[in-house]
Design an enzyme around this catalytic site. Sequence first.
Site, PDB file in Angstrom:
ATOM      1  N   GLY A  14       0.832  -1.206   0.000  1.00  0.00           N
ATOM      2  CA  GLY A  14       0.000   0.000   0.000  1.00  0.00           C
ATOM      3  C   GLY A  14       0.862   1.250   0.000  1.00  0.00           C
ATOM      4  O   GLY A  14       1.856   1.314   0.713  1.00  0.00           O
ATOM      5  N   ARG A  75       1.659  -5.111  -5.823  1.00  0.00           N
ATOM      6  CA  ARG A  75       1.652  -6.347  -5.052  1.00  0.00           C
ATOM      7  C   ARG A  75       2.125  -7.448  -5.999  1.00  0.00           C
ATOM      8  O   ARG A  75       1.923  -7.361  -7.205  1.00  0.00           O
ATOM      9  CB  ARG A  75       0.265  -6.611  -4.487  1.00  0.00           C
ATOM     10  CG  ARG A  75      -0.132  -5.482  -3.508  1.00  0.00           C
ATOM     11  CD  ARG A  75      -1.227  -5.861  -2.542  1.00  0.00           C
ATOM     12  NE  ARG A  75      -1.165  -5.040  -1.335  1.00  0.00           N
ATOM     13  CZ  ARG A  75      -1.790  -3.860  -1.173  1.00  0.00           C
ATOM     14  NH1 ARG A  75      -2.513  -3.347  -2.154  1.00  0.00           N
ATOM     15  NH2 ARG A  75      -1.681  -3.205  -0.041  1.00  0.00           N
ATOM     16  N   ASP A 106       3.754  -4.333   6.627  1.00  0.00           N
ATOM     17  CA  ASP A 106       4.199  -5.615   7.198  1.00  0.00           C
ATOM     18  C   ASP A 106       4.341  -6.711   6.140  1.00  0.00           C
ATOM     19  O   ASP A 106       5.251  -7.534   6.230  1.00  0.00           O
ATOM     20  CB  ASP A 106       3.313  -6.047   8.372  1.00  0.00           C
ATOM     21  CG  ASP A 106       1.883  -6.307   7.972  1.00  0.00           C
ATOM     22  OD1 ASP A 106       1.466  -5.810   6.897  1.00  0.00           O
ATOM     23  OD2 ASP A 106       1.165  -6.985   8.723  1.00  0.00           O
ATOM     24  N   THR A 129       3.592   2.901   5.880  1.00  0.00           N
ATOM     25  CA  THR A 129       2.190   2.487   5.904  1.00  0.00           C
ATOM     26  C   THR A 129       1.378   3.482   6.717  1.00  0.00           C
ATOM     27  O   THR A 129       1.847   3.956   7.751  1.00  0.00           O
ATOM     28  CB  THR A 129       2.012   1.073   6.515  1.00  0.00           C
ATOM     29  OG1 THR A 129       0.619   0.877   6.839  1.00  0.00           O
ATOM     30  CG2 THR A 129       2.802   0.872   7.789  1.00  0.00           C
ATOM     31  N   ASP A 131      -1.161   2.748   8.345  1.00  0.00           N
ATOM     32  CA  ASP A 131      -1.844   2.041   9.442  1.00  0.00           C
ATOM     33  C   ASP A 131      -1.146   2.146  10.796  1.00  0.00           C
ATOM     34  O   ASP A 131      -1.755   1.866  11.828  1.00  0.00           O
ATOM     35  CB  ASP A 131      -1.980   0.541   9.113  1.00  0.00           C
ATOM     36  CG  ASP A 131      -2.840   0.298   7.895  1.00  0.00           C
ATOM     37  OD1 ASP A 131      -3.482   1.250   7.426  1.00  0.00           O
ATOM     38  OD2 ASP A 131      -2.855  -0.849   7.410  1.00  0.00           O
ATOM     39  N   ASP A 133       0.916   0.096  12.052  1.00  0.00           N
ATOM     40  CA  ASP A 133       0.799  -1.204  12.723  1.00  0.00           C
ATOM     41  C   ASP A 133       2.107  -1.977  12.778  1.00  0.00           C
ATOM     42  O   ASP A 133       2.104  -3.195  12.902  1.00  0.00           O
ATOM     43  CB  ASP A 133      -0.291  -2.044  12.039  1.00  0.00           C
ATOM     44  CG  ASP A 133      -0.004  -2.280  10.565  1.00  0.00           C
ATOM     45  OD1 ASP A 133       0.926  -1.634  10.026  1.00  0.00           O
ATOM     46  OD2 ASP A 133      -0.691  -3.096   9.952  1.00  0.00           O
ATOM     47  N   ARG A 175      -6.941  -1.922   8.589  1.00  0.00           N
ATOM     48  CA  ARG A 175      -6.954  -3.389   8.581  1.00  0.00           C
ATOM     49  C   ARG A 175      -7.179  -3.980   9.965  1.00  0.00           C
ATOM     50  O   ARG A 175      -8.286  -4.000  10.462  1.00  0.00           O
ATOM     51  CB  ARG A 175      -5.677  -3.920   7.935  1.00  0.00           C
ATOM     52  CG  ARG A 175      -5.887  -4.211   6.468  1.00  0.00           C
ATOM     53  CD  ARG A 175      -4.866  -5.139   5.890  1.00  0.00           C
ATOM     54  NE  ARG A 175      -3.518  -4.602   5.931  1.00  0.00           N
ATOM     55  CZ  ARG A 175      -2.525  -4.976   5.123  1.00  0.00           C
ATOM     56  NH1 ARG A 175      -2.746  -5.899   4.216  1.00  0.00           N
ATOM     57  NH2 ARG A 175      -1.338  -4.465   5.202  1.00  0.00           N
TER      58      ARG A 175
END
Length: 326
Positions: A14, A75, A106, A129, A131, A133, A175
């Site tokens: 992403g 991807r 990740d 990212t 996120d 995370d 996510r």
Amino acid sequence: MSDIKSIGILTSGGDAPGMNAAIRAVTRAAIFSGFKVYGIYRGYRGLIADEIEEFSTQNVSNIIQRGGTILKTARCKEFQTAEGRQCAYDVLRRHGIDALVVIGGDGSLTGARIFGNEFSFPIVGLPGTIDNDLYGTDSTIGYDTALNTIMECVDKIRDTATSHERLFFIEVMGRDAGFLALNGAIASGAEAAIIPEISTQVDQLADLIKSGFRKSKNSSIVLVAESPITGGAIGLSERVKNEYPDYDVRVTILGHLQRGGSPTAFDRIIASRMGAAAVDALLDDQRNVMIGIKNDEIVYVPFTKAIKNEKPINHDLLATLRRLSI
Ligand code: ADP
């Protein structure tokens, strides 16, 4: 002292605002230290397909302020196979690339860890990212920009929510992580955040309704982390319609809006510091580590830790949100 002479850079998975600032920092810091630098386009897919160009300092001029990634991202299923990774290794050898800097989330760092171990290939990762995370860094590149975008969107939605006296579920990305939802809720003065980290422990929707959150207000905004665990904003609005039919509920999904835009000063600064630190790490013979920033200090986080450990949510933030939304 390492014997690395040339470094390849790629962005994968992403996209996140600040990736360009990171590409710029790695390129400039590497050239400053005498390395050759190669830009690898379209992540692992472009690596396998040999979409590689030597970079000079000019290749990264005028990009620090741009969202997205000039290297493009992709991807790549093939990289998840041994044959695909062998092909990637052969391409790197052909170009004489000795080390890689991988900027991604990740998934991308998981691929980097596997590849680095398989071929004893030096790789340093940068946490790119929205996120937030990845374990071992206070913030990831792109998170602050996304948070600011969410805040601006929620401010706008609040105007209409107040006029119509509605309950709004606003779905944000993340996510399996509730960082955007939780801090986005605090920053925008929302009533609550529904996040995956505690979805398995409590029924957050039932708690919200039970708390009588509407008694003192004529509208309510709840940020929801997109996730099968929370049910997402649509899943929750269905539940409200069935279980609490008195509420006039609306859903907004912010979607890809959250990935775009010019990076904030904070993201540009951490991307620049982390990018330069990635080159230092390679000079220092570090391998299979992600660069993080903890308490304003650069840290090296082994890939295995960055990826596997679930970054815990700060429960003080949840308590603060609850206290401030009465
Ligand atoms: P992100 O990096 O944003 O988390 P993805 O999870 O889509 O994004 O991962 C990006 C890419 O990283 C994948 O398309 C794949 O090429 C690579 N990748 C992810 N997981 C693995 C894995 N287990 N083995 C090898 N490569 C992987």
